[in-house]
Write a protein that holds these residues in place. Structure first.
Motif, short mmCIF file in Angstrom:
data_model
loop_
_atom_site.label_atom_id
_atom_site.label_comp_id
_atom_site.label_asym_id
_atom_site.label_seq_id
_atom_site.Cartn_x
_atom_site.Cartn_y
_atom_site.Cartn_z
N UNK A 42 38.16 -7.61 -14.99
CA UNK A 42 38.17 -7.38 -16.43
C UNK A 42 36.80 -7.41 -17.07
N UNK A 43 35.75 -6.97 -16.37
CA UNK A 43 34.41 -6.91 -16.94
C UNK A 43 33.62 -8.19 -16.84
N UNK A 44 34.19 -9.23 -16.23
CA UNK A 44 33.48 -10.50 -16.06
C UNK A 44 33.64 -10.97 -14.63
N UNK A 45 32.67 -11.74 -14.16
CA UNK A 45 32.77 -12.33 -12.84
C UNK A 45 33.70 -13.53 -12.96
N UNK A 46 34.79 -13.50 -12.22
CA UNK A 46 35.77 -14.57 -12.31
C UNK A 46 35.25 -15.87 -11.68
N UNK A 47 34.66 -15.76 -10.50
CA UNK A 47 34.16 -16.94 -9.80
C UNK A 47 33.12 -16.50 -8.78
N UNK A 48 32.03 -17.24 -8.66
CA UNK A 48 31.00 -16.90 -7.68
C UNK A 48 30.25 -18.16 -7.28
N UNK A 49 29.74 -18.13 -6.07
CA UNK A 49 28.87 -19.19 -5.58
C UNK A 49 27.50 -18.56 -5.37
N UNK A 50 26.50 -19.14 -6.00
CA UNK A 50 25.15 -18.62 -5.95
C UNK A 50 24.25 -19.67 -5.29
N UNK A 51 23.45 -19.23 -4.34
CA UNK A 51 22.51 -20.13 -3.68
C UNK A 51 21.10 -19.72 -4.09
N UNK A 52 20.32 -20.70 -4.54
CA UNK A 52 18.96 -20.45 -5.03
C UNK A 52 17.95 -21.12 -4.11
N UNK A 53 16.86 -20.43 -3.84
CA UNK A 53 15.78 -21.03 -3.05
C UNK A 53 14.89 -21.92 -3.91
N UNK A 54 14.76 -21.59 -5.20
CA UNK A 54 13.87 -22.35 -6.08
C UNK A 54 14.69 -23.18 -7.08
N UNK A 55 14.24 -24.37 -7.31
CA UNK A 55 14.92 -25.27 -8.24
C UNK A 55 14.89 -24.73 -9.67
#
Length: 88
Positions: free
Chosen positions: A55-68
């Motif tokens: 519906x035009x939005x991200x329902x759920x996601x897991x994002x991993x970042x290298x930088x704080x």
């Protein structure tokens, strides 16, 4: 330093892309299947985000970042639902 993980819910895609453009390190989208897509790549953004959009939005996601610092940006975005460029 180990990568940091942020869980995002109900994300506005255009605003999310603005935040990604402002990140300095690598940002990975983690799927439930264990796939990792580098969101600094525009091709991976298209592939990865289309799989998660409802519906035009991200329902759920897991994002991993290298930088704080990137983790902080994405956490604030998830909390306040703004890219931060609105604040002036």
């Amino acid at each position: 330093m180990s990568p940091k993980m942020v869980e995002l819910h109900d994300v506005d895609v255009p605003e999310f892309l603005k935040v990604l453009d402002g990140c300095e390190g690598e940002i990975y989208l983690m799927t439930r299947d264990g796939d990792r897509l580098n969101l600094k790549s525009k091709l991976c953004q298209l592939v990865g985000l289309t799989r998660l959009i409802e519906g035009g939005k991200i329902a759920e996601a897991f994002i991993m970042c290298e930088k704080e610092s990137d983790e902080s940006k994405l956490f604030r975005f998830n909390l306040y639902k703004k890219s931060g460029e609105d604040e002036e």
